[in-house]
Design a protein around this motif. Sequence first.
Motif, PDB file in Angstrom:
ATOM      1  N   UNK A 273      33.779  16.192 -10.765  1.00 45.85           N
ATOM      2  CA  UNK A 273      33.435  16.667  -9.434  1.00 45.85           C
ATOM      3  C   UNK A 273      34.652  17.067  -8.613  1.00 45.85           C
ATOM      4  N   UNK A 274      35.780  16.417  -8.858  1.00 46.78           N
ATOM      5  CA  UNK A 274      36.996  16.708  -8.096  1.00 46.78           C
ATOM      6  C   UNK A 274      37.736  17.925  -8.629  1.00 46.78           C
ATOM      7  N   UNK A 275      37.828  18.057  -9.942  1.00 44.37           N
ATOM      8  CA  UNK A 275      38.721  19.057 -10.535  1.00 44.37           C
ATOM      9  C   UNK A 275      38.030  20.231 -11.220  1.00 44.37           C
ATOM     10  N   UNK A 276      36.788  20.088 -11.640  1.00 45.77           N
ATOM     11  CA  UNK A 276      36.171  21.143 -12.444  1.00 45.77           C
ATOM     12  C   UNK A 276      34.956  21.760 -11.748  1.00 45.77           C
ATOM     13  N   UNK A 277      33.936  20.987 -11.511  1.00 47.83           N
ATOM     14  CA  UNK A 277      32.691  21.504 -10.936  1.00 47.83           C
ATOM     15  C   UNK A 277      32.347  20.742  -9.656  1.00 47.83           C
ATOM     16  N   UNK A 312      31.904  24.524 -27.083  1.00 53.17           N
ATOM     17  CA  UNK A 312      33.072  24.041 -26.340  1.00 53.17           C
ATOM     18  C   UNK A 312      34.323  24.000 -27.223  1.00 53.17           C
ATOM     19  N   UNK A 313      34.179  23.633 -28.469  1.00 52.56           N
ATOM     20  CA  UNK A 313      35.342  23.611 -29.362  1.00 52.56           C
ATOM     21  C   UNK A 313      35.842  25.027 -29.632  1.00 52.56           C
ATOM     22  N   UNK A 314      34.935  26.002 -29.676  1.00 52.15           N
ATOM     23  CA  UNK A 314      35.362  27.393 -29.827  1.00 52.15           C
ATOM     24  C   UNK A 314      36.120  27.854 -28.585  1.00 52.15           C
ATOM     25  N   UNK A 315      35.613  27.473 -27.392  1.00 52.11           N
ATOM     26  CA  UNK A 315      36.335  27.805 -26.158  1.00 52.11           C
ATOM     27  C   UNK A 315      37.712  27.146 -26.147  1.00 52.11           C
ATOM     28  N   UNK A 316      37.765  25.887 -26.575  1.00 54.68           N
ATOM     29  CA  UNK A 316      39.044  25.171 -26.603  1.00 54.68           C
ATOM     30  C   UNK A 316      40.031  25.864 -27.547  1.00 54.68           C
ATOM     31  N   UNK A 327      50.345  31.083 -19.547  1.00 57.49           N
ATOM     32  CA  UNK A 327      51.206  30.051 -18.955  1.00 57.49           C
ATOM     33  C   UNK A 327      52.052  30.524 -17.779  1.00 57.49           C
ATOM     34  N   UNK A 328      52.193  31.842 -17.622  1.00 58.15           N
ATOM     35  CA  UNK A 328      52.907  32.345 -16.448  1.00 58.15           C
ATOM     36  C   UNK A 328      52.042  32.297 -15.192  1.00 58.15           C
ATOM     37  N   UNK A 329      50.725  32.153 -15.368  1.00 60.56           N
ATOM     38  CA  UNK A 329      49.793  32.106 -14.239  1.00 60.56           C
ATOM     39  C   UNK A 329      49.368  30.687 -13.882  1.00 60.56           C
ATOM     40  N   UNK A 330      49.467  29.759 -14.844  1.00 62.39           N
ATOM     41  CA  UNK A 330      49.005  28.390 -14.646  1.00 62.39           C
ATOM     42  C   UNK A 330      50.081  27.429 -15.137  1.00 62.39           C
ATOM     43  N   UNK A 337      44.672  19.610 -17.614  1.00 62.40           N
ATOM     44  CA  UNK A 337      43.372  19.459 -16.959  1.00 62.40           C
ATOM     45  C   UNK A 337      42.289  20.214 -17.741  1.00 62.40           C
ATOM     46  N   UNK A 338      42.580  21.437 -18.121  1.00 62.81           N
ATOM     47  CA  UNK A 338      41.587  22.258 -18.813  1.00 62.81           C
ATOM     48  C   UNK A 338      41.315  21.702 -20.213  1.00 62.81           C
ATOM     49  N   UNK A 339      42.347  21.208 -20.871  1.00 66.59           N
ATOM     50  CA  UNK A 339      42.177  20.596 -22.193  1.00 66.59           C
ATOM     51  C   UNK A 339      41.292  19.357 -22.086  1.00 66.59           C
TER      52      UNK A 339
END
Length: 378
Positions: A273-277, A312-316, A327-330, A337-339
């Motif tokens: 709830x704090x970091x993703x959705x 989700x594993x395909x997205x990962x 990595x230049x943007x984030x 966090x995303x991992x």
Amino acid sequence: MKGEKAKQVIKNILSPLDIRINGDRPWDIQINNPQFYQRVMSGGSLALGESYMDGWWDCNALDEFFKRLLESRIDKKNKSVKPAILWEVFKARVMNLQRGARAFIIGRRHYDTGNRLFKLMLDQGLNYSCGYWHNACDLDEAQIRKLDLICRKIGLEQGMTVLDIGCGWGGFAKYAAETYGVKVKGITVSKEQAGYAGEQSKGLDVTIELADYHDLNERFDRIVSIGMFEHVGWKNYRSFMDVVHRCLKDDGMFLLHTIAGNTPAKATDPWIGTYIFPNSMLPSASQIFRAAEGLFILEDLHSLGRYYDQTLMAWYDNFTRNWDRLKDEYDMRFFRMWRYYLLSCAASFRSRRNQLLQIVFSKQGIDQVFRSEGELFI
């Protein structure tokens, strides 16, 4: 709780789950900061996620680590209630977090994170929901099969009008208009999604709007909502169904595609709830059907949760493979966090703590069987 005592408590929690502190298996955790134990004991799941983002601990196979935690129902066994959890429950019960201007928060905080990120992570159609992997070879095929599955379930025919509530980047709208010759209106609360979806559907009978579903007042032959109901909130489940009922023609059909929990909920995990959705929560099947009572007739219920782990594993895999291009943007904290987000969510489906439901409703009942004769959706 002092450091050594906190360490022993966490060790006692993890040992029966076959998770070792500083062990050598992929799902064992490596502690980089000795203050980790006290932080997690006092802050619960929020602190567990934040300490990972801060580099206080590592794990080579976060998905397997979380699978062990979730299968054990560790959150149900721990009787202590953390302040962060109390705050989430208080907010959800007292405030309507998904109405008015708040409805657009999820768009700004998550879906507007960057189209380039999602282009590199998702399939070619930017479908940000569970794929249908039955007989699919890769993510692109799984998503196309999902879109066609939905179209067949609701019996799309050329010339029909379709409303897509929470249209995302327009994957369904584009596919349905191109493949089935229907007219689609899609709405989203994300400016980035609306702009992209509008560009992608140029030349098709597709309209994309930045809008809240509460404001809808048109009639359609078919309505779909794919991966949006998780943002509706328990206080609004009935009003959502009221809007769909108002906008669906009497002989129409409505397909709801949503993640669902196994039990009714009125709050979400504090870290998610704090970091993703923000302001999200997962409905249970009973909450969905209670909201639909007296408005709709259930025509079909299909559980697809096992396919979300694979999605989700395909997205990962896509995200990590393309990190050098992002990595230049984030920063590295975002990467962690995303991992953490993708792998912990994969584990939630692998452990069957979360489900994915496709539900078909009608207003008056349907006589026609839209599936191919003898077909079984698995």
